[in-house]
Design a protein around this motif. Structure first.
Motif, PDB file in Angstrom:
ATOM      1  N   ALA A   1      -1.235 -12.608   9.603  1.00  0.00           N
ATOM      2  CA  ALA A   1      -0.877 -13.593   8.577  1.00  0.00           C
ATOM      3  C   ALA A   1      -0.002 -13.002   7.471  1.00  0.00           C
ATOM      4  O   ALA A   1       0.510 -13.741   6.623  1.00  0.00           O
ATOM      5  N   VAL A   2       0.211 -11.690   7.484  1.00  0.00           N
ATOM      6  CA  VAL A   2       0.950 -11.029   6.411  1.00  0.00           C
ATOM      7  C   VAL A   2       2.433 -11.405   6.476  1.00  0.00           C
ATOM      8  O   VAL A   2       3.061 -11.339   7.528  1.00  0.00           O
ATOM      9  N   THR A   3       2.980 -11.785   5.326  1.00  0.00           N
ATOM     10  CA  THR A   3       4.397 -12.133   5.230  1.00  0.00           C
ATOM     11  C   THR A   3       5.188 -11.125   4.399  1.00  0.00           C
ATOM     12  O   THR A   3       6.408 -11.050   4.537  1.00  0.00           O
ATOM     13  N   PHE A   4       4.525 -10.354   3.529  1.00  0.00           N
ATOM     14  CA  PHE A   4       5.166  -9.332   2.707  1.00  0.00           C
ATOM     15  C   PHE A   4       4.395  -8.026   2.867  1.00  0.00           C
ATOM     16  O   PHE A   4       3.175  -8.006   2.721  1.00  0.00           O
ATOM     17  N   MET A   5       5.108  -6.942   3.135  1.00  0.00           N
ATOM     18  CA  MET A   5       4.431  -5.657   3.321  1.00  0.00           C
ATOM     19  C   MET A   5       5.257  -4.537   2.696  1.00  0.00           C
ATOM     20  O   MET A   5       6.480  -4.517   2.796  1.00  0.00           O
ATOM     21  N   ASP A   6       4.549  -3.601   2.063  1.00  0.00           N
ATOM     22  CA  ASP A   6       5.168  -2.439   1.445  1.00  0.00           C
ATOM     23  C   ASP A   6       4.482  -1.183   1.977  1.00  0.00           C
ATOM     24  O   ASP A   6       3.302  -0.960   1.726  1.00  0.00           O
ATOM     25  N   LEU A   7       5.244  -0.367   2.712  1.00  0.00           N
ATOM     26  CA  LEU A   7       4.744   0.910   3.217  1.00  0.00           C
ATOM     27  C   LEU A   7       5.604   2.060   2.690  1.00  0.00           C
ATOM     28  O   LEU A   7       5.816   3.058   3.381  1.00  0.00           O
ATOM     29  N   SER A   8       6.080   1.918   1.467  1.00  0.00           N
ATOM     30  CA  SER A   8       6.910   2.962   0.866  1.00  0.00           C
ATOM     31  C   SER A   8       6.111   4.251   0.666  1.00  0.00           C
ATOM     32  O   SER A   8       4.926   4.214   0.323  1.00  0.00           O
ATOM     33  N   TYR A   9       6.786   5.391   0.888  1.00  0.00           N
ATOM     34  CA  TYR A   9       6.228   6.711   0.615  1.00  0.00           C
ATOM     35  C   TYR A   9       4.982   7.027   1.449  1.00  0.00           C
ATOM     36  O   TYR A   9       4.226   7.924   1.095  1.00  0.00           O
ATOM     37  N   CYS A  10       4.756   6.281   2.513  1.00  0.00           N
ATOM     38  CA  CYS A  10       3.656   6.589   3.435  1.00  0.00           C
ATOM     39  C   CYS A  10       4.219   7.544   4.487  1.00  0.00           C
ATOM     40  O   CYS A  10       4.842   7.114   5.470  1.00  0.00           O
ATOM     41  N   CYS A  11       4.000   8.830   4.304  1.00  0.00           N
ATOM     42  CA  CYS A  11       4.712   9.850   5.070  1.00  0.00           C
ATOM     43  C   CYS A  11       4.066  10.190   6.406  1.00  0.00           C
ATOM     44  O   CYS A  11       4.655  10.931   7.206  1.00  0.00           O
TER      45      CYS A  11
ATOM     46  N   ILE B   1       0.834  -1.201   0.000  1.00  0.00           N
ATOM     47  CA  ILE B   1       0.000   0.000   0.000  1.00  0.00           C
ATOM     48  C   ILE B   1       0.873   1.257   0.000  1.00  0.00           C
ATOM     49  O   ILE B   1       0.749   2.110   0.874  1.00  0.00           O
ATOM     50  N   PRO B   2       1.763   1.419  -0.971  1.00  0.00           N
ATOM     51  CA  PRO B   2       2.604   2.616  -1.014  1.00  0.00           C
ATOM     52  C   PRO B   2       1.784   3.880  -1.281  1.00  0.00           C
ATOM     53  O   PRO B   2       0.686   3.820  -1.830  1.00  0.00           O
ATOM     54  N   ARG B   3       2.346   5.006  -0.840  1.00  0.00           N
ATOM     55  CA  ARG B   3       1.755   6.332  -1.077  1.00  0.00           C
ATOM     56  C   ARG B   3       0.390   6.507  -0.430  1.00  0.00           C
ATOM     57  O   ARG B   3      -0.453   7.265  -0.922  1.00  0.00           O
ATOM     58  N   CYS B   4       0.147   5.814   0.661  1.00  0.00           N
ATOM     59  CA  CYS B   4      -1.160   5.901   1.314  1.00  0.00           C
ATOM     60  C   CYS B   4      -1.112   6.819   2.533  1.00  0.00           C
ATOM     61  O   CYS B   4      -0.065   7.014   3.143  1.00  0.00           O
ATOM     62  N   ASN B   5      -2.274   7.370   2.896  1.00  0.00           N
ATOM     63  CA  ASN B   5      -2.352   8.380   3.940  1.00  0.00           C
ATOM     64  C   ASN B   5      -2.796   7.805   5.282  1.00  0.00           C
ATOM     65  O   ASN B   5      -3.542   8.453   6.024  1.00  0.00           O
ATOM     66  N   ILE B   6      -2.338   6.623   5.606  1.00  0.00           N
ATOM     67  CA  ILE B   6      -2.664   6.037   6.902  1.00  0.00           C
ATOM     68  C   ILE B   6      -1.801   6.679   7.989  1.00  0.00           C
ATOM     69  O   ILE B   6      -0.732   7.217   7.713  1.00  0.00           O
ATOM     70  N   THR B   7      -2.268   6.593   9.242  1.00  0.00           N
ATOM     71  CA  THR B   7      -1.570   7.225  10.360  1.00  0.00           C
ATOM     72  C   THR B   7      -1.158   6.177  11.387  1.00  0.00           C
ATOM     73  O   THR B   7      -1.631   5.040  11.379  1.00  0.00           O
ATOM     74  N   ASP B   8      -0.283   6.598  12.297  1.00  0.00           N
ATOM     75  CA  ASP B   8       0.183   5.712  13.359  1.00  0.00           C
ATOM     76  C   ASP B   8      -0.977   5.176  14.196  1.00  0.00           C
ATOM     77  O   ASP B   8      -0.991   4.008  14.587  1.00  0.00           O
ATOM     78  N   THR B   9      -1.937   6.022  14.478  1.00  0.00           N
ATOM     79  CA  THR B   9      -3.034   5.639  15.362  1.00  0.00           C
ATOM     80  C   THR B   9      -3.793   4.440  14.829  1.00  0.00           C
ATOM     81  O   THR B   9      -4.036   3.458  15.548  1.00  0.00           O
ATOM     82  N   ILE B  10      -4.153   4.463  13.545  1.00  0.00           N
ATOM     83  CA  ILE B  10      -4.933   3.355  12.996  1.00  0.00           C
ATOM     84  C   ILE B  10      -4.081   2.104  12.836  1.00  0.00           C
ATOM     85  O   ILE B  10      -4.559   0.983  13.050  1.00  0.00           O
ATOM     86  N   VAL B  11      -2.810   2.262  12.490  1.00  0.00           N
ATOM     87  CA  VAL B  11      -1.941   1.090  12.361  1.00  0.00           C
ATOM     88  C   VAL B  11      -1.802   0.381  13.708  1.00  0.00           C
ATOM     89  O   VAL B  11      -1.880  -0.854  13.797  1.00  0.00           O
ATOM     90  N   GLU B  12      -1.634   1.150  14.783  1.00  0.00           N
ATOM     91  CA  GLU B  12      -1.536   0.553  16.108  1.00  0.00           C
ATOM     92  C   GLU B  12      -2.834  -0.142  16.515  1.00  0.00           C
ATOM     93  O   GLU B  12      -2.812  -1.172  17.192  1.00  0.00           O
ATOM     94  N   GLN B  13      -3.950   0.382  16.069  1.00  0.00           N
ATOM     95  CA  GLN B  13      -5.248  -0.184  16.445  1.00  0.00           C
ATOM     96  C   GLN B  13      -5.536  -1.502  15.740  1.00  0.00           C
ATOM     97  O   GLN B  13      -6.130  -2.411  16.342  1.00  0.00           O
TER      98      GLN B  13
END
Length: 237
Positions: free
Chosen positions: A61-71, A42-54
């Motif tokens: 189950a995720v084995t591969f993750m892409d958080l590139s350019y998520c500022c 999910i590169p270039r997405c506008n997610i925040t720390d708060t929702i990721v922690e929640q």
């Protein structure tokens, strides 16, 4: 469209690749349907720390993750993901070189990766504001690491003799890279970029208007971005 297709997957979704449209609400919805999800890009997405922690516990189950350019996320998100996604073996957190001057040092993100993602085999940190100590800590703690991309991390100075002795199994790409951003560290005070000289093809978004949907077999793609999967592709966009 994303909500519709995720709902129709009936919880069988195994891979999601979507760029630039996720916000906190959509990310939470996706996590609620992620019990079978293995690849999340999910590169270039506008997610925040708060929702990721929640919701990170729902991505176990995720084995591969892409958080590139998520500022909008920081070390808080990376720690939450590392603590929840114990099966994670591939992680991508590349950043745009054009944003280098505006970012704070990402030392805490590197520490989060080193301390919570020990099973990583593939890690990409191109154009991150990290230094040599950060990379050494990651190599020491992630003892299964096979590939590390630090292209454009200009404050990283790795001794080749040390690498050959300490990290025999790791292929390290960078920090040297030949482009118009070559050699600039995060602490440079002068202007880094000649915007008029940017090649029109550097950020090639010609295909962004075409969505490629393929929910068959538990896979959903809205193809804006070419990411990595089980074959650990080394390219980055």
């Amino acid at each position: 469209m994303l909500r519709l297709l995720v709902t129709r997957s009936g919880g069988a979704l195994r891979e999601v690749t979507v760029s630039g449209i996720l916000n906190d609400l959509t990310f939470s919805f996706l996590a609620d349907h992620a019990r079978s999800l293995q690849t999340l890009q999910i590169p270039r997405c506008n997610i925040t720390d708060t929702i990721v922690e929640q919701v990170s516990s729902k991505l176990s189950a995720v084995t591969f993750m892409d958080l590139s350019y998520c500022c909008k996320i920081s070390a808080r998100s990376l720690s939450a993901i590392g603590e929840s996604c114990k099966a994670l073996v591939g992680f991508r957190r590349n950043m745009h070189p054009i944003d280098l001057k505006e970012r704070w040092p990402q030392v805490e993100e590197a520490v989060a990766i080193a301390t919570t993602m020990s099973k990583l085999k593939h890690l990409e940190l191109a154009y991150n504001c990290i230094d040599t100590e950060c990379v050494v800590e990651i190599i020491n703690r992630c003892d299964r690491l096979e590939f590390l991309d630090v292209r454009g991390c200009w404050d990283v100075k790795l001794d080749q003799d040390w690498l050959e002795k300490r990290a025999l199994m790791i292929k390290v790409l960078g920090p040297h890279v030949v482009d118009q951003f070559e050699g600039h560290s995060c602490s440079d005070s002068d202007s880094l970029f000649d915007y008029e000289s940017l090649d029109d093809g550097l950020w090639d978004d010609d295909d962004d208007d075409e969505d490629d949907e393929d929910p068959v077999g538990g896979r959903l793609e809205l193809r804006f971005y070419e990411g990595f999967g089980e074959n650990y592709g080394n390219g980055w966009v």
